[in-house]
Design a protein around this motif. Structure first.
Motif, PDB file in Angstrom:
ATOM      1  N   ALA A  71       0.852  -1.193   0.000  1.00  0.00           N
ATOM      2  CA  ALA A  71       0.000   0.000   0.000  1.00  0.00           C
ATOM      3  C   ALA A  71       0.887   1.242   0.000  1.00  0.00           C
ATOM      4  CB  ALA A  71      -0.926  -0.012   1.209  1.00  0.00           C
ATOM      5  N   ASN A  72       1.664   1.409  -1.060  1.00  0.00           N
ATOM      6  CA  ASN A  72       2.640   2.487  -1.130  1.00  0.00           C
ATOM      7  C   ASN A  72       1.978   3.860  -1.076  1.00  0.00           C
ATOM      8  OD1 ASN A  72       4.591   0.489  -1.484  1.00  0.00           O
ATOM      9  ND2 ASN A  72       4.546   0.649  -3.706  1.00  0.00           N
ATOM     10  N   ARG A  73       2.691   4.803  -0.433  1.00  0.00           N
ATOM     11  CA  ARG A  73       2.284   6.203  -0.373  1.00  0.00           C
ATOM     12  C   ARG A  73       0.899   6.391   0.257  1.00  0.00           C
ATOM     13  NH1 ARG A  73       6.012   9.221  -2.773  1.00  0.00           N
ATOM     14  NH2 ARG A  73       7.417   8.241  -4.269  1.00  0.00           N
ATOM     15  N   SER A  74       0.606   5.591   1.235  1.00  0.00           N
ATOM     16  CA  SER A  74      -0.636   5.775   1.987  1.00  0.00           C
ATOM     17  C   SER A  74      -0.443   6.866   3.037  1.00  0.00           C
ATOM     18  CB  SER A  74      -1.048   4.471   2.678  1.00  0.00           C
ATOM     19  OG  SER A  74      -1.353   3.473   1.737  1.00  0.00           O
ATOM     20  N   LEU A  75      -1.518   7.588   3.327  1.00  0.00           N
ATOM     21  CA  LEU A  75      -1.538   8.566   4.403  1.00  0.00           C
ATOM     22  C   LEU A  75      -2.511   8.096   5.469  1.00  0.00           C
ATOM     23  CD1 LEU A  75      -0.991  11.379   5.714  1.00  0.00           C
ATOM     24  CD2 LEU A  75      -2.916  12.237   4.338  1.00  0.00           C
ATOM     25  N   ILE A  76      -2.013   7.946   6.718  1.00  0.00           N
ATOM     26  CA  ILE A  76      -2.863   7.574   7.850  1.00  0.00           C
ATOM     27  C   ILE A  76      -2.743   8.718   8.850  1.00  0.00           C
ATOM     28  CG2 ILE A  76      -3.316   5.857   9.630  1.00  0.00           C
ATOM     29  CD1 ILE A  76      -1.997   3.789   7.859  1.00  0.00           C
ATOM     30  N   GLU A  77      -3.790   9.511   8.980  1.00  0.00           N
ATOM     31  CA  GLU A  77      -3.671  10.773   9.719  1.00  0.00           C
ATOM     32  C   GLU A  77      -4.882  11.022  10.624  1.00  0.00           C
ATOM     33  OE1 GLU A  77      -2.580  15.449   8.844  1.00  0.00           O
ATOM     34  OE2 GLU A  77      -3.472  14.251   7.241  1.00  0.00           O
ATOM     35  N   GLY A  78      -4.592  11.392  11.875  1.00  0.00           N
ATOM     36  CA  GLY A  78      -5.635  11.856  12.782  1.00  0.00           C
ATOM     37  C   GLY A  78      -6.658  10.813  13.166  1.00  0.00           C
TER      38      GLY A  78
END
Length: 408
Positions: free
Chosen positions: A203-210
Motif C-alpha cells: 500500500a505504497n504512499r498511503s496517508l494515515i492521519e488523525g
C-alpha cells in the motif's frame, strides 16, 4: 413539519413490524431497475430486501430511515457502476462466507460516494474492489458477533487507489485491510475493539492521519508499503502479547510523526528499511506507558528519531542483538529517566543519554523470559549487573542532545 416527521416515524415503525408478523419486506431491486441513469432515488422509510445490485449511475438515499436487509445470504448491496452515491442507508444481515467475501456493501466503480450509512451484522463491511477517486465518509460499521479472527474486514481495499476514507466509526471487526492499493488517505477515523486497526500490504504512499485507534490487538501494521506517512494518530491499549501501536516491516521511506502511542505491548516496531539510502523517520511522537517503547530489529539500522517523548515505559528502547546502534540516529529526544544535568541552561543535557542492556539480554535472547520482567529476581539481577557487570553491557542507543524539559 411535525406531521411529516410523525408520519415518517409511523411508516418506519410499521415497516419494521411487518416482517415480524409474517409480511415480507419489499424487494429493493425493482426500484433500482426502474430508475433512469443519473437519477436520484429517495426511498420511503421502511425495510427493503436484498441482495441487490446497482448497475448504473444514480443516487440512492434513505435519510437514516431505510433498512436494506440481506436476509443472511450473500452481499447486501453491490455497486457495479461509476458515479454512484449512497447516503443514509442501514445495511444489515449479509451472509457469513469468507470465500465469497459476503459484505454489507461491495463496490466496483469510480467516483463513488458512500456517506452517513450504517452497516452492521455484515461479515465484511465495505469492500472497494478496483475502486478509485471515491469517498467513504461518516459511516458506522460493525461485523458479525464472532470472535475477532472469524470476523470479516470492516473496510477492505483491493487494487484501489486515490480514495479518501474519512470520519468513519468502525468497531468489532477483524481488520481494515489495504492490499495492492497505493495512494489512499485514511483521515479522522475511529477504530475500536478489533484485531488490526490498519493492515497494509503493498500500500505504497498511503496517508494515515488523525485516527483514534483503541483496544485493538495492533494499531497499524505496514508490510512492503513504501513512502508511508503516519501522522497525528492516537493509538492506545494495543496490549496483545505481540501487539504494537505501529509496526513497520520490509518498508522503506516511512515518516511517523506526531503520534500519541500509549499503553501498548510495543509502542513502535520497525526493521531496517529495504533500500540502503532510505530511512524510517520518527519525529515528535509521544511514546508512553508501553511495555517496550520502541523495538528496532534488523542489522542495517536506518532509523532516525528526533524530538520524541519517552515517558513511563517499562523498557524505553530495545534492539535486536544483531543490530549496530550506531547505524541509527537519535537526537533531541526527551527521556523521563535521563540522569544528567543542564548547567548552561540551554535545555539540552550536558552528557549524552545512553541505554545499555544488562539483565535485559535474558529476555531479548529468550523471549519467553519476558513473563518474568519486573519480577524481584530479574530486578535483583539487573541491579547486580549494573553494580558490577559480569560482562561488557551492550549499547542500545546514544542520544547526544537529550532534552531536559518535556515538550508540549
Amino acid at each position: 413539519m411535525l406531521y411529516d416527521k410523525c408520519t415518517s416515524c409511523l411508516q418506519l415503525f410499521l415497516a419494521c413490524l411487518l416482517p415480524a408478523i409474517g409480511i415480507a419486506a419489499q424487494p429493493l431491486q425493482p426500484w433500482l431497475d426502474s430508475a433512469s441513469p443519473g437519477s436520484r432515488i429517495r426511498l420511503p422509510p421502511g425495510i427493503y430486501s436484498g441482495p441487490a445490485v446497482i448497475s448504473k449511475a444514480l443516487t440512492l438515499e434513505g435519510d437514516g430511515q431505510v433498512i436494506i436487509d440481506g436476509g443472511g445470504s450473500g452481499t447486501v448491496l453491490t455497486v457495479k457502476a461509476d458515479d454512484v452515491s449512497l447516503r443514509g442507508l442501514h445495511l444489515r444481515a449479509s451472509g457469513d462466507s469468507h470465500d465469497a467475501i459476503d459484505s454489507g456493501l461491495h463496490v466496483e466503480g469510480q467516483r463513488i460516494l458512500i456517506e452517513n450509512n450504517r452497516i452492521d451484522d455484515a461479515l465484511f463491511g465495505i469492500v472497494l474492489h478496483s475502486t478509485g477517486d471515491s469517498i467513504v465518509r461518516n459511516n458506522r460499521i460493525r461485523s458479525k458477533a464472532f470472535a475477532a479472527a472469524d470476523r470479516g474486514d470492516g473496510l477492505r481495499l483491493w487494487n484501489s487507489s486515490g480514495n479518501l476514507i474519512v470520519g468513519n466509526d468502525i468497531a468489532q471487526i477483524r481488520d481494515i485491510t489495504v492490499s495492492n492499493s497505493p495512494r489512499n488517505r485514511f483521515v479522522g477515523n475511529r477504530v475500536f475493539d478489533s484485531r488490526r486497526a490498519f493492515n497494509l500490504l503493498f500500500a505504497n504512499r498511503s496517508l494515515i492521519e488523525g485516527n483514534h485507534l483503541e483496544r485493538n490487538s495492533t494499531g497499524i501494521i505496514a508490510l512492503n508499503s513504501d513512502g508511508l506517512i503516519i501522522r497525528n494518530n492516537r493509538v492506545m491499549h494495543a496490549m496483545d502479547a505481540s501487539g504494537a501501536g505501529i509496526a513497520v516491516k520490509e518498508t522503506s521511506a516511512a515518516l511517523i510523526i506526531g503520534n500519541d502511542i500509549v499503553h501498548c505491548a510495543y509502542g513502535i516496531m520497525a526493521d531496517s528499511p529495504m533500500h540502503p539510502i532510505n530511512r524510517i523517520v520518527l519525529i515528535d511522537n509521544r511514546v508512553a506507558h508501553n511495555v517496550t517503547g520502541i523495538y528496532f530489529y534488523g542489522e542495517k539500522g536506518g532509523h532516525i528519531a528526533l524530538r520524541n517523548r519517552f515517558e513511563s515505559n517499562l523498557w524505553q528502547v530495545a534492539m535486536a542483538s544483531t543490530g549496530d546502534p550506531l547505524n541509527d540516529t537519535w537526537s533531541g529526544n526527551y527521556w523521563d529517566d535521563y540522569q544528567g544535568f543542564d548547567r548552561n541552561g540551554d535545555g539540552v543535557g550536558d552528557t549524552p543519554h545512553e541505554i545499555y542492556t544488562y539483565a535485559d539480554r535474558i529476555w531479548l535472547e529468550t523471549p519467553p523470559a519476558k513473563f518474568f520482567r519486573n519480577s524481584p529476581l530479574l530486578e535483583l539481577l539487573d541491579f547486580l549487573e549494573r553494580l558490577a557487570p559480569f560482562s561488557q553491557p551492550d549499547l542500545v542507543l546514544r542520544d547526544p542532545a537529550p532534552l531536559i524539559n518535556r515538550p508540549r
